[in-house]
Design an enzyme around this catalytic site. Structure first.
Site, PDB file in Angstrom:
ATOM      1  CB  ALA A 265      -0.977  -0.043   1.171  1.00  0.00           C
TER       2      ALA A 265
ATOM      3  CD  GLN B 168       1.749 -10.908  -3.030  1.00  0.00           C
ATOM      4  OE1 GLN B 168       1.457 -12.082  -2.839  1.00  0.00           O
ATOM      5  NE2 GLN B 168       0.931 -10.067  -3.638  1.00  0.00           N
TER       6      GLN B 168
ATOM      7  CG  ASP C 118      -3.514  -3.542   1.030  1.00  0.00           C
ATOM      8  OD1 ASP C 118      -3.241  -4.582   1.653  1.00  0.00           O
ATOM      9  OD2 ASP C 118      -2.823  -3.093   0.106  1.00  0.00           O
TER      10      ASP C 118
END
Ligand code: MRU
Length: 359
Positions: free
Chosen positions: A59, A210, A251
């Site tokens: 983010a 990730q 986020d």
């Protein structure tokens, strides 16, 4: 985009190179951990593509990259000798365009709002180059502020992590996902710097990995003990008593603390509650969206089926199978033990406490 090879020590997620005529440089995170390459991005279309394709992701890093992307969006104006009015329009158009890249991380919209406000705050600029200068200054401010926020989050977050503990994390929240250092990983890095012995369990984070590709890579570089697990192993690892805390990033966090983060986070929070393990979220104030209260109102990005059926070059599901691929989920506030911000720790997580800390 021109890929260039990077030496192992020069790691940054995003940076601006040069003056208003310069370029956006970023690590292509899709290539990690096999290749560490920096992309030099010189058009707004390339910046948009880099965000959509997750070359830059996380983010805060998305917000910073988009802010610099706006500068790229006005470069043509001063090169072509356009008027101030045309340059203003180009800047606002650049903000609108970049805002369509990804829907969930609110840092993107927060950064673009700040870039828009540069235009409204500077009504009397003399030239297109002056507008670009003001935009670049703001993008650099956003970048610098994030650096400071990450280090403050690290200090506050480290207090929650005990010496000799196992900490589970999901997705990537380190230097790659921010300006540098990170949010949830910053707490772990700071705890380690304080001499605490922390062993991290990194969920691999399907479908784009990730956790195993990026978090494990960052932890290994910093010599933080790390074990990668498949997402489906978290319950067993908790049951075996290996995990004393969970810490993740965010986020978008609503006014009452409902938290959107990488798909799978909600499941980890449910598991943590069942096993009586504290579940922490770490995020800067730029990740809060106080205009909404309920997590049901957070837009959730839907991504392509191929990320699941053909991830990393191998087909793993039959042709034409139906696929559902939401990139994020929402963890309700009642499952979150505390939220760590650069201003301190919010606990218990309530609308009153969130507003008090963030506003
Ligand atoms: O799709 P991604 O990789 O951009 O998702 C990233 C996450 O969900 C992170 O946990 C979040 O952005 C926090 S980054 C400090």
């Amino acid at each position: 985009m021109i890929p260039t090879q990077l030496s192992v020590k020069q790691v940054f997620s995003v940076q601006w190179s040069g003056n208003i005529h310069g370029n956006l440089e970023l690590i292509d995170q899709t290539l990690l951990p096999m290749q560490l390459k920096v992309l030099s991005i010189s058009t707004i279309v390339e910046a948009f593509e880099a965000i959509v394709m997750l070359r830059v992701r996380g983010a805060p890093a998305i917000g910073i990259a988009a802010a610099y992307g706006v500068v790229l969006g006005v470069q043509k104006c001063f090169r072509d000798g356009n008027s101030v009015a045309e340059s203003r329009d180009a800047a606002l158009h650049a903000c609108d365009y970049l805002a369509t890249s990804r829907p969930t991380a609110v840092n993107l919209f927060w950064a673009l709002d700040r870039m828009r406000s540069v235009i409204s705050r500077n009504p009397n600029v003399a030239s297109a180059a002056d507008i670009a200068q003001a935009l670049l200054r703001e993008a650099r401010l956003i970048h610098d502020e994030d650096r400071r926020m990450c280090h403050a989050i690290g200090e506050h977050g480290a207090r929650l992590l005990d010496d000799n503990s196992g900490v589970l994390t999901h997705c990537n929240t380190g230097g790659l996902a921010t300006s540098e250092y990170g949010t949830a990983l910053a707490a772990i890095f700071t705890a380690q710097d304080q001499g605490k012995n922390i062993h991290v369990y990194a969920d691999e984070t399907r479908p784009l990995l990730q956790g195993s590709r990026l978090t494990a890579w960052e932890l290994q570089r910093r010599q933080v003990p790390c074990t990668v697990i498949c997402d489906s192993m978290a319950a067993q690892v908790m049951r075996e008593g290996r995990i004393q805390a969970v810490i993740v990033g965010a986020d978008r966090i609503t006014a009452r603390g409902d938290t959107a983060n990488k798909i799978g986070t909600y499941g980890v929070a449910v598991l943590a509650r069942y096993h009586n393990i504290p579940f922490y979220v770490a995020a800067p104030r730029s990740t809060f969206d106080l205009s909404i209260v309920s997590g049901d109102d957070i837009p959730i990005e839907q991504r392509k089926a191929e990320e699941i059926t053909n991830g990393f070059g191998r087909q793993t599901a039959p042709n034409e199978i139906d696929v559902y691929n939401p990139a994020f989920d929402v963890t309700p506030a009642e499952l979150i033990s505390a939220i760590v911000t650069e201003r301190g720790i919010i606990s218990p997580v309530s609308e009153e406490n969130v507003r008090h800390c963030v506003e």
